[in-house]
Motif scaffolding. Structure first.
Motif, PDB file in Angstrom:
ATOM      1  N   MET A   1       0.818  -1.301   0.061  1.00  0.00           N
ATOM      2  CA  MET A   1       0.082   0.025   0.070  1.00  0.00           C
ATOM      3  C   MET A   1       0.855   1.272  -0.014  1.00  0.00           C
ATOM      4  SD  MET A   1      -3.070  -1.457  -0.334  1.00  0.00           S
ATOM      5  CE  MET A   1      -3.675   0.010  -0.530  1.00  0.00           C
ATOM      6  N   TYR A   2       2.322   1.200  -0.016  1.00  0.00           N
ATOM      7  CA  TYR A   2       2.979   2.451   0.103  1.00  0.00           C
ATOM      8  C   TYR A   2       3.030   2.743  -1.663  1.00  0.00           C
ATOM      9  CZ  TYR A   2       7.532  -0.092  -1.091  1.00  0.00           C
ATOM     10  OH  TYR A   2       8.338  -0.909  -1.564  1.00  0.00           O
ATOM     11  N   ARG A   3       2.666   1.853  -2.344  1.00  0.00           N
ATOM     12  CA  ARG A   3       2.813   1.985  -3.731  1.00  0.00           C
ATOM     13  C   ARG A   3       1.478   2.863  -4.459  1.00  0.00           C
ATOM     14  NH1 ARG A   3       3.570  -2.989  -7.548  1.00  0.00           N
ATOM     15  NH2 ARG A   3       2.829  -1.226  -9.054  1.00  0.00           N
ATOM     16  N   THR A   4       1.618   3.614  -5.152  1.00  0.00           N
ATOM     17  CA  THR A   4       0.133   4.333  -5.950  1.00  0.00           C
ATOM     18  C   THR A   4      -0.498   3.404  -6.794  1.00  0.00           C
ATOM     19  OG1 THR A   4       1.559   4.933  -7.957  1.00  0.00           O
ATOM     20  CG2 THR A   4       1.511   6.528  -6.092  1.00  0.00           C
ATOM     21  N   HIS A   5      -1.740   3.563  -6.903  1.00  0.00           N
ATOM     22  CA  HIS A   5      -2.780   2.782  -7.742  1.00  0.00           C
ATOM     23  C   HIS A   5      -2.968   1.208  -7.351  1.00  0.00           C
ATOM     24  CE1 HIS A   5      -2.203   6.082 -10.231  1.00  0.00           C
ATOM     25  NE2 HIS A   5      -0.942   5.889 -10.650  1.00  0.00           N
ATOM     26  N   ARG A   6      -2.639   0.885  -6.090  1.00  0.00           N
ATOM     27  CA  ARG A   6      -2.750  -0.392  -5.735  1.00  0.00           C
ATOM     28  C   ARG A   6      -4.167  -0.677  -5.351  1.00  0.00           C
ATOM     29  NH1 ARG A   6      -0.113  -4.571  -7.105  1.00  0.00           N
ATOM     30  NH2 ARG A   6      -0.229  -3.333  -8.857  1.00  0.00           N
ATOM     31  N   LEU A   7      -5.036   0.257  -4.769  1.00  0.00           N
ATOM     32  CA  LEU A   7      -6.336   0.229  -4.590  1.00  0.00           C
ATOM     33  C   LEU A   7      -7.005   0.272  -5.698  1.00  0.00           C
ATOM     34  CD1 LEU A   7      -7.809   0.411  -1.981  1.00  0.00           C
ATOM     35  CD2 LEU A   7      -8.568   2.933  -2.566  1.00  0.00           C
ATOM     36  N   GLU A   8      -6.833   0.861  -6.806  1.00  0.00           N
ATOM     37  CA  GLU A   8      -7.595   0.609  -8.093  1.00  0.00           C
ATOM     38  C   GLU A   8      -7.340  -0.889  -8.485  1.00  0.00           C
ATOM     39  OE1 GLU A   8      -6.443   5.066  -7.747  1.00  0.00           O
ATOM     40  OE2 GLU A   8      -5.651   3.084  -7.303  1.00  0.00           O
ATOM     41  N   TYR A   9      -6.054  -1.528  -8.393  1.00  0.00           N
ATOM     42  CA  TYR A   9      -5.868  -2.543  -8.906  1.00  0.00           C
ATOM     43  C   TYR A   9      -6.851  -3.724  -8.049  1.00  0.00           C
ATOM     44  CZ  TYR A   9      -3.552  -7.223  -8.882  1.00  0.00           C
ATOM     45  OH  TYR A   9      -3.673  -8.623  -8.909  1.00  0.00           O
TER      46      TYR A   9
ATOM     47  N   GLY B   1      -7.167   0.453   2.279  1.00  0.00           N
ATOM     48  CA  GLY B   1      -7.235  -1.113   1.959  1.00  0.00           C
ATOM     49  C   GLY B   1      -7.947  -1.694   2.915  1.00  0.00           C
ATOM     50  N   ILE B   2      -7.810  -1.430   4.345  1.00  0.00           N
ATOM     51  CA  ILE B   2      -8.626  -1.913   5.362  1.00  0.00           C
ATOM     52  C   ILE B   2     -10.042  -2.023   5.213  1.00  0.00           C
ATOM     53  CG2 ILE B   2      -8.995  -1.792   7.735  1.00  0.00           C
ATOM     54  CD1 ILE B   2      -6.342  -0.727   8.414  1.00  0.00           C
ATOM     55  N   ASP B   3     -10.499  -0.692   4.735  1.00  0.00           N
ATOM     56  CA  ASP B   3     -11.935  -0.583   4.443  1.00  0.00           C
ATOM     57  C   ASP B   3     -12.326  -1.588   3.162  1.00  0.00           C
ATOM     58  OD1 ASP B   3     -12.471   1.280   6.413  1.00  0.00           O
ATOM     59  OD2 ASP B   3     -11.598   3.046   5.181  1.00  0.00           O
ATOM     60  N   PHE B   4     -11.514  -1.334   2.172  1.00  0.00           N
ATOM     61  CA  PHE B   4     -11.761  -2.125   0.889  1.00  0.00           C
ATOM     62  C   PHE B   4     -11.986  -3.666   1.445  1.00  0.00           C
ATOM     63  CE2 PHE B   4     -10.493  -5.328  -2.285  1.00  0.00           C
ATOM     64  CZ  PHE B   4     -11.291  -4.856  -3.347  1.00  0.00           C
ATOM     65  N   VAL B   5     -11.217  -4.129   2.165  1.00  0.00           N
ATOM     66  CA  VAL B   5     -11.270  -5.681   2.639  1.00  0.00           C
ATOM     67  C   VAL B   5     -12.668  -5.978   3.451  1.00  0.00           C
ATOM     68  CG1 VAL B   5     -10.333  -7.533   4.113  1.00  0.00           C
ATOM     69  CG2 VAL B   5      -8.808  -6.195   2.461  1.00  0.00           C
ATOM     70  N   LEU B   6     -12.854  -5.094   4.503  1.00  0.00           N
ATOM     71  CA  LEU B   6     -14.015  -5.252   5.464  1.00  0.00           C
ATOM     72  C   LEU B   6     -15.270  -4.758   4.815  1.00  0.00           C
ATOM     73  CD1 LEU B   6     -12.369  -3.829   8.654  1.00  0.00           C
ATOM     74  CD2 LEU B   6     -12.502  -6.143   7.926  1.00  0.00           C
ATOM     75  N   ASN B   7     -15.261  -4.125   3.505  1.00  0.00           N
ATOM     76  CA  ASN B   7     -16.594  -3.916   3.035  1.00  0.00           C
ATOM     77  C   ASN B   7     -16.734  -5.024   1.824  1.00  0.00           C
ATOM     78  OD1 ASN B   7     -17.059  -1.758   4.246  1.00  0.00           O
ATOM     79  ND2 ASN B   7     -15.833  -0.353   2.932  1.00  0.00           N
ATOM     80  N   HIS B   8     -15.732  -6.061   1.566  1.00  0.00           N
ATOM     81  CA  HIS B   8     -16.014  -6.966   0.703  1.00  0.00           C
ATOM     82  C   HIS B   8     -15.871  -8.290   1.187  1.00  0.00           C
ATOM     83  CE1 HIS B   8     -16.885  -4.022  -2.146  1.00  0.00           C
ATOM     84  NE2 HIS B   8     -15.599  -3.547  -2.055  1.00  0.00           N
ATOM     85  N   LEU B   9     -16.138  -8.782   2.371  1.00  0.00           N
ATOM     86  CA  LEU B   9     -15.754  -9.846   2.897  1.00  0.00           C
ATOM     87  C   LEU B   9     -16.421 -11.216   2.639  1.00  0.00           C
ATOM     88  CD1 LEU B   9     -15.480  -8.858   6.869  1.00  0.00           C
ATOM     89  CD2 LEU B   9     -13.639  -9.696   5.318  1.00  0.00           C
TER      90      LEU B   9
END
Length: 388
Positions: free
Chosen positions: A214-222, A277-285
Motif C-alpha cells: 500500500m505504499y505504492r500508488t494505484h494499488r487500491l485501483e488494482y 485497504g482495510i476498508d476495502f477488505v472489510l466492505n467485501h468480506l
C-alpha cells in the motif's frame, strides 16, 4: 498505543538474558552508519567463508529473527508460539540466487513445507517469493509484454509450472499460500500469475493469496479491478496487505530511469492508503479475505475497531494479523490473547544462505521511523518491571 504496551504479555516467554541480548541488537540496528558498516562486513565475511562467522551470527541476529537452520529445528519456535495462540509461517529465506537449479531446489523445499504442515494448525500459511522461482529480469520483461526469445519462453513456462505446482499442492491439502510482493517493475507479471492461480484454485475458498503493497500508488485501483474480475469469474480473493519494504530502491530507480515515482509521496499518504485497504477488505468480506501484515500499532487497532463496528467476531476466519518473528511481540501476543487470528513469519535456512535476508531486515529496521526505538523502549520497560 496504550493497548499494546503490556510488556508482561509481550515478553512472557523471554528470559532476562534473552531480553538483554535483544536490547543490545536493536541498539546496534538503531545506528544507520553502524548498521550499514556491520551488514557490509557480515556479507563480506560470509561470502569469503570466514570460519568463525556462523557461530557469531547464529548466537545474535539469527537467534532473534530466525527459527532455525531447518524446519525441524524451527519447530521449537513454532510450538512455543502456538502455545500463545500465534501461528507460524515458514519462510525459506534464501535470497540472491538466480540459477535454474536453485529455483527447482527452492520449489521442492516449498513443496516439502506444504507436506510438513498438513494437519498442523500451528502452520496456517505457506509462503514464497516470486523471485525464488524465476529471474527478476524475466518477470519485468513479461510484465512489459516484451517479445520473448524461445529460450525465455521456455524459462517463463518453468516459472509458471513452479507456481502452479505449489498452488495445486496447497489446494489438494487445503493449505493457504501467500505469494510475496517484490519490486514494482516485476510485480505486474507476478500479479497476473497470482490472478491465474486464484481463478484456478480459489473457486471454493481463498487458497492463493497475493500481496498488496500500500505504499505504492494505484494499488487500491488494482484491488478494485481484481474484485470485479473475481465476481465475473466467480472466485475468491486472498490478500496480504502490507505497506512495503523497497521504498529507497524504488525512488532511486524511478529517478535514474526517468519514470513516475511508484511510491506514495510521504508516510501520511501511505498510511491513508493502507487504511483505505482495510476498508476495502472489510466492505467485501463476501469475496475477500485479508492478512494484515503490519508492525504499525495504529493500523492494528484500526482493524480491530472496524471489525467491532461491523459486529465481527475477533476470530473471524477472513481476517488475520501478522508480524515478523522477533519483532512487535507486543502486538502479536496482545492480539492472540484477545482471540484474533495471528501468525508470524518464521524465517529458516542455513546460516550462510540466510545472511542476505538478515542484513536486509536490519537495514529495513533502520529506515523505518520509530520501529527500533519502540522495540528498545518495550524491552527496557519489561526489564525494569521485572526488577520491582
Amino acid at each position: 498505543m496504550p493497548i499494546f504496551n503490556d510488556t508482561k504479555v509481550a515478553f512472557a516467554d523471554k528470559t532476562d538474558a534473552q531480553l538483554r541480548k535483544a536490547y543490545w541488537m536493536f541498539k546496534m540496528i538503531e545506528q544507520p552508519a553502524l548498521t550499514n558498516l556491520g551488514t557490509s562486513l557480515l556479507n563480506f565475511t560470509v561470502h569469503n567463508n570466514f570460519p568463525f562467522v556462523n557461530g557469531i551470527v547464529k548466537n545474535t541476529l539469527f537467534e532473534q529473527f530466525v527459527g532455525g537452520e531447518t524446519r525441524e529445528e524451527s519447530m521449537k519456535a513454532v510450538k512455543q508460539l502456538f502455545k500463545r495462540g500465534v501461528g507460524s509461517i515458514f519462510d525459506y529465506s534464501i535470497e540472491g540466487k538466480e540459477d535454474e537449479e536453485t529455483f527447482d531446489a527452492v520449489c521442492q523445499e516449498i513443496k516439502d513445507i506444504v507436506k510438513f504442515s498438513v494437519g498442523n494448525p500451528a502452520i496456517p500459511f505457506i509462503v514464497f517469493k516470486p523471485t525464488a522461482f524465476g529471474r527478476i529480469d524475466l518477470y519485468e520483461a513479461v510484465g512489459k509484454n516484451t517479445e520473448l526469445t524461445s529460450s525465455q519462453k521456455e524459462e517463463w513456462a518453468r516459472v509458471v509450472k513452479r507456481f502452479d505446482e505449489i498452488c495445486k499442492l496447497c489446494h489438494e491439502h487445503d493449505k493457504k499460500v501467500m505469494i510475496d510482493a517484490e519490486e514494482s517493475w516485476m510485480q505486474d507479471a507476478a500479479d497476473h500469475l497470482c490472478e491465474e492461480m486464484m481463478e484456478k484454485y480459489n473457486q471454493e475458498k481463498p487458497i492463493v493469496w497475493n500481496t498488496i503493497q500500500m505504499y505504492r500508488t494505484h494499488r487500491l485501483e488494482y484491488m478494485e479491478a481484481n474484485l470485479q474480475r473475481a465476481r465475473e469469474k466467480n472466485y475468491f480473493i486472498g490478500y496480504k496487505i502490507v505497506r512495503g519494504a523497497y521504498m529507497e530502491k524504488e525512488r532511486a530507480r524511478a529517478a535514474e530511469k526517468g519514470y513516475a515515482d511508484p511510491i506514495q509521496p510521504n508516510k501520511d499518504a501511505s498510511d491513508k492508503n493502507y487504511n483505505a485497504g482495510i476498508d476495502f477488505v472489510l466492505n467485501h468480506l463476501d469475496k475477500v479475505s485479508a492478512f494484515f501484515g503490519t508492525h504499525n500499532e495504529v493500523s492494528s487497532e484500526l482493524v480491530m475497531d472496524k471489525m467491532k463496528a461491523k459486529g465481527l467476531e475477533n476470530s473471524n476466519p477472513h481476517i488475520y494479523f501478522g508480524q515478523l518473528y522477533g519483532m512487535s511481540d507486543n502486538i502479536s501476543f496482545y492480539l492472540s490473547d484477545k482471540g484474533y487470528n495471528v501468525a508470524k513469519y518464521l524465517p529458516y535456512g542455513p546460516v550462510k544462505d540466510v545472511v542476505p535476508y538478515l542484513t536486509r531486515r536490519a537495514r529495513e529496521n533502520t529506515s523505518v521511523a520509530g520501529q527500533t526505538g519502540r522495540e528498545l523502549g518495550l524491552i527496557k520497560k519489561e526489564l525494569e518491571r521485572r526488577k520491582k
